[in-house]
Design an enzyme around this catalytic site. Structure first.
Site, mmCIF file in Angstrom:
data_model
loop_
_atom_site.group_PDB
_atom_site.id
_atom_site.type_symbol
_atom_site.label_atom_id
_atom_site.label_comp_id
_atom_site.label_asym_id
_atom_site.label_seq_id
_atom_site.Cartn_x
_atom_site.Cartn_y
_atom_site.Cartn_z
ATOM 1 N N SER A 192 112.421 90.403 156.758
ATOM 2 C CA SER A 192 112.573 88.957 156.904
ATOM 3 C C SER A 192 113.946 88.416 156.501
ATOM 4 O O SER A 192 114.473 87.531 157.184
ATOM 5 C CB SER A 192 111.480 88.228 156.115
ATOM 6 O OG SER A 192 110.217 88.486 156.680
ATOM 7 N N LYS B 260 98.490 86.812 149.368
ATOM 8 C CA LYS B 260 98.129 85.854 150.421
ATOM 9 C C LYS B 260 96.869 85.040 150.115
ATOM 10 O O LYS B 260 96.749 83.894 150.554
ATOM 11 C CB LYS B 260 97.949 86.580 151.754
ATOM 12 C CG LYS B 260 99.245 87.073 152.370
ATOM 13 C CD LYS B 260 98.985 87.660 153.744
ATOM 14 C CE LYS B 260 100.267 88.069 154.422
ATOM 15 N NZ LYS B 260 100.042 88.480 155.816
ATOM 16 N N ASP C 128 100.643 84.140 160.783
ATOM 17 C CA ASP C 128 100.435 85.483 161.331
ATOM 18 C C ASP C 128 99.727 85.440 162.682
ATOM 19 O O ASP C 128 100.120 86.116 163.633
ATOM 20 C CB ASP C 128 99.608 86.337 160.363
ATOM 21 C CG ASP C 128 100.407 86.793 159.156
ATOM 22 O OD1 ASP C 128 101.643 86.926 159.276
ATOM 23 O OD2 ASP C 128 99.797 87.025 158.101
ATOM 24 N N GLY D 125 89.904 96.639 163.708
ATOM 25 C CA GLY D 125 90.185 96.341 162.312
ATOM 26 C C GLY D 125 89.533 95.031 161.914
ATOM 27 O O GLY D 125 89.291 94.152 162.755
ATOM 28 N N ALA D 126 89.236 94.891 160.615
ATOM 29 C CA ALA D 126 88.574 93.676 160.132
ATOM 30 C C ALA D 126 89.199 93.184 158.833
ATOM 31 O O ALA D 126 88.544 92.519 158.035
ATOM 32 C CB ALA D 126 87.079 93.933 159.950
ATOM 33 N N GLY E 63 92.881 91.464 156.811
ATOM 34 C CA GLY E 63 93.555 90.170 156.824
ATOM 35 C C GLY E 63 94.231 89.844 158.139
ATOM 36 O O GLY E 63 94.124 88.716 158.638
ATOM 37 N N GLY F 87 104.658 95.230 168.027
ATOM 38 C CA GLY F 87 104.383 94.526 166.776
ATOM 39 C C GLY F 87 105.561 93.734 166.252
ATOM 40 O O GLY F 87 105.384 92.725 165.561
#
Length: 282
Positions: free
Chosen positions: A22, A71, A105, A128-129, A131, A247
């Site tokens: 970032s 988060k 996100d 996926g499950a 965040g 991504g």
């Protein structure tokens, strides 16, 4: 970069943060627009999160990105949450003007996917499950996906997320199943979103969640992993002549959304993308 007494500071808090992409992305954006801002990464131990937020307010820091492991925990120290951040139950951006938390996100993923296809009226599989899956699933619903099927090794966890998305009343068709069923489900899917860490550096040779044999040419395949750029899953998508979504695009667009929250200005996407690619040696 010319740091002055008037320079506005924004940054990232997480633990660890030294490998974050970032700072170069945001600092390139500020420099290109001639803005008196600087972006810095702060390694904040979980035990120090409360004092870090209070200290940032005292130091007149303008905004933070928030990454693992803060988060969820950080929400208790904020005055206000954006509607979608509240639904997701996690924050990745703080605006210190009103100590408000946001989650960019999901919108980052949507904008990445919509470079290739619209989400509206599409049948989507989300692998996926965790965040990232949670953030993306709520935004898929918000942007009009026709159906969402959440796949996970732990089906109960997938079902819990599916129930939460369904309860938001943003979408009427959300299902859960085992990740082992993916080969049987891909034929009817328009978009596959992989939020699992499979294939992430240094485990670049992991078995992908799906292979070219079960993909079709109209399928859009998005992998939230951005290092390496071309994951094992995306290699399979290319082999199947499906449409890959990288991504790094999610990282780019979520950063651009944070930039706008802090500054009120549209981010220079091309500049940020160039900085990311240079930083990654591409």
């Amino acid at each position: 970069m010319n740091i002055k007494g008037s320079t506005n500071i924004v940054g990232l808090i997480g633990h660890p943060v030294e490998h974050s992409f970032s700072p170069p992305m945001h600092n390139a954006a500020f420099q290109s627009l001639g803005m008196d801002y600087a972006y810095v990464a702060f390694d904040v131990n979980p035990n120090d999160l409360s004092s870090a937020i209070e200290g940032a307010r005292s130091l007149n820091i303008k905004g933070f990105n928030v990454t693992i492991p803060h988060k969820i925990e950080v929400m208790q120290y904020l005055n206000e949450l954006d509607e979608v951040a509240e639904l997701i139950g996690a924050v990745n951006t703080i605006d210190f003007k009103n100590l408000k938390g946001y989650n960019t996100d999901g919108i980052g993923a949507i904008k990445a996917i919509e470079e290739v296809t619209k989400v509206k009226d599409r049948d989507v599989i989300v692998a996926g499950a965790g965040g990232a899956s949670r953030a993306i699933s709520f935004y898929l619903a918000r942007f009009g996906a026709s159906s969402i099927t959440i796949l996970n090794r732990n089906v109960e966890r997938a079902q819990s997320l599916a129930d939460d998305v369904l309860a938001s009343d943003l979408i009427g068709d959300v299902n859960a199943d085992s990740i082992s069923e993916i080969d049987n489900l891909l034929g009817d899917a328009d978009i596959l979103v992989d939020t699992t860490p499979l294939g992430m550096d240094p485990h670049i040779d992991d078995e992908p969640i799906a292979t070219a044999d079960n993909m079709h040419e109209d399928l859009v395949v998005f992998d939230a992993v951005y290092n390496p750029n071309e994951t094992v899953l995306l290699k399979e998508a290319i082999k199947a002549k499906a449409k890959p979504v990288y991504g790094i695009k999610m990282l780019l667009y979520q950063g651009a959304e944070s930039f706008k929250i802090w500054t009120g200005r549209d981010a220079p996407i091309d500049v940020m993308e160039k900085a990311l690619n240079e930083y990654l040696g591409r």
